[in-house]
Write a protein that holds these residues in place. Structure first.
Motif, PDB file in Angstrom:
ATOM      1  N   HIS A 199     -28.298 -25.261  10.505  1.00  0.00           N
ATOM      2  CA  HIS A 199     -26.909 -25.248  10.047  1.00  0.00           C
ATOM      3  C   HIS A 199     -26.263 -23.916  10.434  1.00  0.00           C
ATOM      4  O   HIS A 199     -26.636 -22.859   9.938  1.00  0.00           O
ATOM      5  CB  HIS A 199     -26.842 -25.440   8.526  1.00  0.00           C
ATOM      6  N   PRO A 213     -35.660 -19.943  17.471  1.00  0.00           N
ATOM      7  CA  PRO A 213     -35.328 -21.309  17.016  1.00  0.00           C
ATOM      8  C   PRO A 213     -36.513 -22.027  16.390  1.00  0.00           C
ATOM      9  O   PRO A 213     -36.363 -22.746  15.391  1.00  0.00           O
ATOM     10  CB  PRO A 213     -34.874 -21.998  18.304  1.00  0.00           C
ATOM     11  N   ASN A 243     -24.701 -22.407  19.321  1.00  0.00           N
ATOM     12  CA  ASN A 243     -24.719 -23.835  19.024  1.00  0.00           C
ATOM     13  C   ASN A 243     -25.651 -24.603  19.959  1.00  0.00           C
ATOM     14  O   ASN A 243     -26.280 -25.583  19.553  1.00  0.00           O
ATOM     15  CB  ASN A 243     -23.305 -24.410  19.098  1.00  0.00           C
ATOM     16  N   GLN A 244     -25.730 -24.149  21.203  1.00  0.00           N
ATOM     17  CA  GLN A 244     -26.649 -24.784  22.153  1.00  0.00           C
ATOM     18  C   GLN A 244     -28.102 -24.461  21.811  1.00  0.00           C
ATOM     19  O   GLN A 244     -28.981 -25.322  21.888  1.00  0.00           O
ATOM     20  CB  GLN A 244     -26.334 -24.309  23.570  1.00  0.00           C
ATOM     21  N   THR A 245     -28.355 -23.201  21.415  1.00  0.00           N
ATOM     22  CA  THR A 245     -29.726 -22.743  21.181  1.00  0.00           C
ATOM     23  C   THR A 245     -30.259 -23.185  19.825  1.00  0.00           C
ATOM     24  O   THR A 245     -31.434 -23.529  19.692  1.00  0.00           O
ATOM     25  CB  THR A 245     -29.787 -21.202  21.285  1.00  0.00           C
ATOM     26  N   TYR A 246     -29.409 -23.156  18.797  1.00  0.00           N
ATOM     27  CA  TYR A 246     -29.846 -23.447  17.430  1.00  0.00           C
ATOM     28  C   TYR A 246     -29.259 -24.779  16.942  1.00  0.00           C
ATOM     29  O   TYR A 246     -28.711 -24.874  15.851  1.00  0.00           O
ATOM     30  CB  TYR A 246     -29.425 -22.311  16.496  1.00  0.00           C
ATOM     31  N   SER A 247     -29.369 -25.776  17.776  1.00  0.00           N
ATOM     32  CA  SER A 247     -28.751 -27.069  17.452  1.00  0.00           C
ATOM     33  C   SER A 247     -29.388 -27.729  16.239  1.00  0.00           C
ATOM     34  O   SER A 247     -28.775 -28.584  15.590  1.00  0.00           O
ATOM     35  CB  SER A 247     -28.835 -28.001  18.661  1.00  0.00           C
ATOM     36  N   GLN A 248     -30.617 -27.334  15.886  1.00  0.00           N
ATOM     37  CA  GLN A 248     -31.341 -28.016  14.801  1.00  0.00           C
ATOM     38  C   GLN A 248     -31.067 -27.409  13.433  1.00  0.00           C
ATOM     39  O   GLN A 248     -31.548 -27.928  12.421  1.00  0.00           O
ATOM     40  CB  GLN A 248     -32.864 -27.996  15.090  1.00  0.00           C
ATOM     41  N   GLU A 261     -20.654 -20.548  21.362  1.00  0.00           N
ATOM     42  CA  GLU A 261     -21.102 -21.704  22.157  1.00  0.00           C
ATOM     43  C   GLU A 261     -22.601 -21.620  22.433  1.00  0.00           C
ATOM     44  O   GLU A 261     -23.332 -22.619  22.307  1.00  0.00           O
ATOM     45  CB  GLU A 261     -20.344 -21.759  23.479  1.00  0.00           C
TER      46      GLU A 261
END
Length: 443
Positions: free
Chosen positions: A382, A333, A375-380, A372
């Motif tokens: 696209h 990330p 999305n939690q790990t790479y929230s920053q 899921e």
């Protein structure tokens, strides 16, 4: 007199109080998952439940109560870590105890002799030594929580195609060095409570009627003292299987096979000593399960949250990376900017297939999908998604083409693509084998 001698005498006295009808009734289940109880003579029943990668306790409608779904044996074996397998088995044993279960039907110790076997996920390895060592660790882990196990399927149940009738023709050397070696290690070194006889025949004789292996090998050579049980509905001639050394038929036969055993004894076709032998083993095992229940009351249990963390740890240790070209992985990330564009392709990213199909299929009480987690790990960054292919359903060629085109168009704009591929239950499961090693055509 030694305590073991006193126990033997006590079991014998209780057996002698039984009528022949009662003794015959003990040789089959009281129900689908429970052995026979004779309360008046202080003979305890015990309850079994499917394993081995989680507790599959059936409801009356055939569905299962929720449990933690641990990685199947194929993934555990990829960790090469007996200590991890020990901990997983201990956690499964705790959940089994909470559900009133006495015996986990596992571990599966059959050899992966063909990559097409639909039940390969439920067995450790193609290597007898690794399978035996991990099977031993599993049994010992369950025992640490005072839970019994049942090693299965003894033996040469290495395909699902025609598994009820297939005759496995194997040389004596291959039997010793490959097919029974995992069972030998686990049984001799960990002493499981039960051994399950398989559906198939071995060199012309059904596994449930094979005296050479159920008695001569297990009892005389390996000095096994536990109970032998049939795979569910694997019994053919019940009197012959009693004579061979099969103690318990599962599930209940509705009294049909009990009556056959009774008549065989009455007509001199089956020695009463063979019935007595199995009855005494079942009484002793029932006592063992009752003692386990008392001991479990004093145990501190680790809890579901701990089990979920352990399942995640086991899954991580079992990952196999086949290739990492240009050091693409890991996608850290911190190395990805807000402008980075990662595409996820495949329905398995949102609805993961975390286990195989069949009797061991756990009703997982908590599943975090890759989508899921990403999305939690790479929230920053696209994250985008495309199906790419159809899964577990028949799609028209036009529909498949549209799914592919959408994925390809999105991939052209992405910095990285994570592609999730795999087989549906309809291709690989207990009761049927794969036809080839290919992925489904639209994948």
């Amino acid at each position: 007199m030694k305590s073991s001698e006193r126990e033997t005498l006590s079991i014998r006295r209780r057996r002698r109080k039984l009528t022949l009808k009662q003794k015959c009734s003990m040789l089959s289940g009281q129900s689908k998952w429970k052995s026979q109880e004779i309360a008046k003579e202080n003979i305890c029943s015990f309850t079994m439940s499917d394993g081995p990668h989680g507790v599959r306790q059936e409801k009356t409608d055939g569905t299962a109560f929720p449990s933690t779904c641990f990685p199947p044996e194929v993934t555990l074996a990829s960790s090469w870590n007996p200590a991890l397998v020990y901990r997983v088995a201990a956690a499964i044993a705790e959940e089994a105890a909470e559900k009133g279960i006495d015996v986990i039907l596992g571990p599966g110790l059959n050899i992966k002799r063909s990559p097409l076997c639909g039940r390969n996920f439920e067995y450790f390895s193609e290597d007898p030594l690794l399978s035996g060592i991990l099977g031993k660790a599993y049994i010992q882990g369950a025992k640490s929580r005072f839970m019994e196990t049942c090693v299965k399927h003894f033996f040469a149940n290495n395909q699902e195609y025609h598994r009820m009738t297939v005759d496995a023709q194997i040389s004596k050397r291959a039997i010793r060095e490959i097919y029974i070696r995992p069972f030998e290690i686990a049984i001799r070194e960990a002493d499981p409570g039960m051994v399950m006889a398989a559906y198939n025949r071995v060199n012309g004789v059904y596994a449930t009627e094979n005296q050479d292996y159920l008695s001569n090998l297990l009892r005389d050579q390996w000095h096994y003292h536990g109970v032998t049980v049939s795979d569910w509905s694997a019994v053919h001639q019940r009197a012959d299987s009693v004579k061979a050394g099969l103690d318990l038929e599962m599930p209940a036969s509705g009294g049909v096979n009990d009556e056959k055993v009774y008549q065989a004894v009455k007509h001199g076709q089956l020695p009463i000593a063979d019935v007595n032998r199995s009855v005494e083993r079942l009484i002793a095992f029932g006592d063992r399960c009752e003692e386990n229940r008392k001991k479990r009351k004093e145990l501190h249990r680790s809890g579901k949250a701990s089990h979920r963390r352990l399942a995640r740890e086991a899954g991580a240790e079992g990952i196999v990376l086949l290739e990492n070209k240009h050091h693409l992985l890991p996608l850290c990330p911190e190395k990805l900017s807000a402008e980075s564009h990662v595409l996820v392709v495949g329905p398995l990213a949102k609805s993961p297939r975390i286990q195989g199909g069949g009797s061991s299929q756990v009703n997982a009480d908590d599943v975090c999908s890759p989508w899921e987690a990403l999305n939690q790990t790479y929230s920053q960054i696209h994250l985008d998604y495309a199906n790419g292919y159809a899964f577990e359903k028949q799609a028209t060629s036009q529909a498949q083409k549209r799914l592919r085109e959408e994925a390809v168009n999105k991939a052209e704009k992405a910095d990285a693509v994570l592609l999730f591929l795999g087989l549906p239950d309809s291709i690989e499961s207990e009761s049927w084998d794969r036809k080839d090693m290919n992925l489904p055509q639209d994948q």
